[in-house]
Design a protein around this motif. Structure first.
Motif, short mmCIF file in Angstrom:
data_model
loop_
_atom_site.label_atom_id
_atom_site.label_comp_id
_atom_site.label_asym_id
_atom_site.label_seq_id
_atom_site.Cartn_x
_atom_site.Cartn_y
_atom_site.Cartn_z
N SER A 82 -8.15 7.14 24.36
CA SER A 82 -7.24 6.28 23.57
C SER A 82 -5.87 5.91 23.92
O SER A 82 -5.72 5.39 22.89
CB SER A 82 -7.87 7.45 22.40
OG SER A 82 -6.91 8.84 22.61
N GLY A 83 -5.69 6.23 24.96
CA GLY A 83 -3.68 6.00 24.70
C GLY A 83 -3.76 4.59 24.94
O GLY A 83 -3.16 3.75 24.13
N SER A 86 -4.48 1.98 22.31
CA SER A 86 -4.27 2.07 21.07
C SER A 86 -2.78 1.07 21.52
O SER A 86 -2.07 0.03 20.43
CB SER A 86 -3.76 3.08 20.84
OG SER A 86 -2.48 4.10 21.77
N ARG A 91 -3.12 1.14 17.12
CA ARG A 91 -2.85 2.95 16.72
C ARG A 91 -4.01 3.08 15.76
O ARG A 91 -4.54 3.86 15.87
CB ARG A 91 -1.42 3.15 16.53
CG ARG A 91 0.05 2.29 17.15
CD ARG A 91 -0.49 2.74 18.54
NE ARG A 91 1.39 2.86 19.06
CZ ARG A 91 1.56 1.66 20.23
NH1 ARG A 91 0.86 2.28 20.74
NH2 ARG A 91 2.69 1.73 20.16
N LEU A 95 -7.32 5.30 16.14
CA LEU A 95 -6.96 6.93 15.55
C LEU A 95 -8.95 6.79 14.58
O LEU A 95 -8.74 8.33 14.09
CB LEU A 95 -5.69 6.95 14.91
CG LEU A 95 -5.84 8.49 14.09
CD1 LEU A 95 -5.72 9.63 14.93
CD2 LEU A 95 -4.28 8.05 12.93
N THR A 135 -3.29 9.53 19.86
CA THR A 135 -3.00 8.70 18.95
C THR A 135 -2.53 8.50 17.82
O THR A 135 -1.33 7.45 16.85
CB THR A 135 -4.54 7.86 18.51
OG1 THR A 135 -5.08 7.87 20.39
CG2 THR A 135 -4.79 6.08 18.09
N GLY A 387 1.20 4.32 23.31
CA GLY A 387 0.09 5.23 23.44
C GLY A 387 -0.87 5.54 24.66
O GLY A 387 -1.12 6.95 24.71
#
Length: 462
Positions: A82-83, A86, A91, A95, A135, A387
């Motif tokens: 997810s980082g 993002s 973002r 999220l 996130t 991110g």
């Protein structure tokens, strides 16, 4: 990353304009309560283990430990993926996807006909649980004015602690009468409320949008933060980054960031690891022959420990508004170490004394090892790498939970008791202090280099 323009306002000016307003507080509140549900879903499974053992005959050393260990690993994978996403996709969209993933995984876990299916849904939920924090922190830090940014990131972390306590309370009401399936359904439904509100109310990061060249959307996002700002005065073209120069995982270990990145990884590993090892083993240590607390006494101490930790994280956020970040974190780690020694010295005392000393430990230790890794990471990387940096950092934090959790079991089983256990905590706290020193020196070096580069530019302009 600060967007600079010689003819108009910077993008940072637009975000900082007017300081905090009610919209910032609304954004913070929605993300805070999503973190509450994230913390709740991360821990409610521990309350249903006895039900799973009774219903399906699952063994503690086999199936239960597999769910716990695998859950930490999948949380780390979720944070890592997810980082990076993002920074590539935005973002907010990542999220929302992460929130839906952990809500659906938790809710459908209640429909499981057997343990294998339960474990499948649990690991899916853990991907989302691990993805939400990095996130959400990245989005929050992009929306909040610079002076309050670090403080609100720190305060938002208290949502996880509240979620842990809320999960315990909810389990106490639901499990005896409605069963573990209902608890899982509630754990899946509650996050959906805040996910929907976040989708409707919180804008995408204007910094991300500007970097991707979406100037109209970036200006619209600024207006949703501060409607009075003259968005036409912002030179967003200078913020744009071509797709060929988008930075990724490898950039974290280049010469510019290597020292910072490694120090953050070490800090993350030992910070969350220390936090979780106390939570996992404190009730057990309290009920050993010395100090010999009964279940009611140990539960009372543990509850006050958790309550104090939430208060301390909120206080840390307010302190960071006024005091320097590195100095504040250093003081927090020092106070945590002193408190660990205090618990060790009083470990053979009665219930009243331990209630006081462990409440003090709950106030000082979680503040030092909880939100600090996110606070440090937010300030360590430019916006287009934030991110990714948060995601990889959280991966190491989850690995620390698994690693120190296993080591804590060995220490707790070695017969050194509550006092010896808290003395051993001085080792990871010392490592945290050393990592913080490396981070501070690295930041000072970058600041000097930036000043050195600015002088030729000023001379050429004059």
């Amino acid at each position: 990353m600060t967007t600079k323009s010689l003819n108009g306002h910077t993008l940072s000016d637009a975000i900082d304009a007017g300081g905090l307003n009610w919209r910032h507080w609304l954004f913070f509140g929605l993300l805070f309560f999503l973190f509450v549900t994230d913390g709740m879903d991360a821990t409610i499974v521990s309350h249903i283990f006895p039900s799973l053992i009774a219903e399906w005959g699952v063994s503690i050393g086999g199936g239960i430990s597999l769910v716990v260990t695998g859950g930490f690993i999948f949380m780390g994978i979720g944070a890592l993926i997810s980082g990076r996403l993002s920074d590539l996709l935005g973002r907010k969209v990542v999220l929302i996807a992460a929130g839906l993933l952990f809500a659906i995984g938790t809710g459908l876990g209640g429909t499981s006909p057997d343990f294998n299916m339960f474990m499948t849904w649990r690991f899916l939920a853990c991907l989302g649980i691990g993805a939400v924090l990095p996130t959400g922190v990245a989005l929050l830090s992009d929306l909040i004015p610079g002076k309050q940014r670090v403080a609100m990131v720190a305060a938002s972390y208290a949502g996880l602690g509240i979620g842990t306590s809320l999960g315990a309370v909810l389990a106490g009401f639901v499990l005896p009468t409605l069963g573990w399936q209902t608890l899982m359904y509630l754990g899946g439904i509650l996050p959906l409320v805040f996910i929907a509100l976040i989708w409707l109310i919180i804008p995408e990061s204007p910094i991300f949008l500007a970097h991707k060249g979406h100037h109209g959307r970036a200006r619209h996002a600024i207006l949703r933060i501060n409607p009075r700002f003259n968005v036409e005065s912002i030179d967003l073209a200078s913020a744009e980054i071509s797709s060929h120069s988008t930075r990724g995982l490898k950039q974290l270990l280049t010469v510019s960031f290597r020292r910072t990145t490694i120090a953050l990884w070490v800090f993350a590993f030992f910070s969350l690891g220390t936090q979780m090892v106390i939570v996992q083993y404190l009730p057990l240590l309290l009920q050993q022959p010395s100090p010999g607390m009964d279940t009611a006494q140990s539960s009372t101490i543990f509850a006050l420990y958790g309550f104090a930790s939430v208060l301390s994280m909120l206080l840390l956020g307010s302190v960071l508004v006024k005091l320097p970040m590195y100095r504040t974190v250093a003081v927090a780690i020092t106070l945590a170490a002193f408190t660990a020694v205090l618990v060790s010295v009083t470990s053979d005392a009665g219930f009243g004394t331990l209630l006081i000393t462990l409440t003090a430990a709950g106030f000082f230790i979680p503040a030092a090892v909880g939100p600090t890794r996110n606070v440090l990471t937010v300030g360590a990387y430019p916006a287009d790498l934030k991110g990714t940096g948060l995601g990889v950092m959280e991966l190491y934090a989850r690995l620390g939970s698994a690693g120190l959790g296993a080591a804590g079991g060995v220490v707790a089983g070695a017969g050194i008791g509550l006092g010896g256990f808290f003395l051993v905590l001085l080792v990871p706290l010392g490592i945290l202090g050393g990592s913080l020193g490396v981070l501070k020196r690295s930041q000072q070096r970058k600041t000097k280099q930036a000043h050195a580069q600015e002088k030729p530019l000023v001379n050429s302009l004059t």
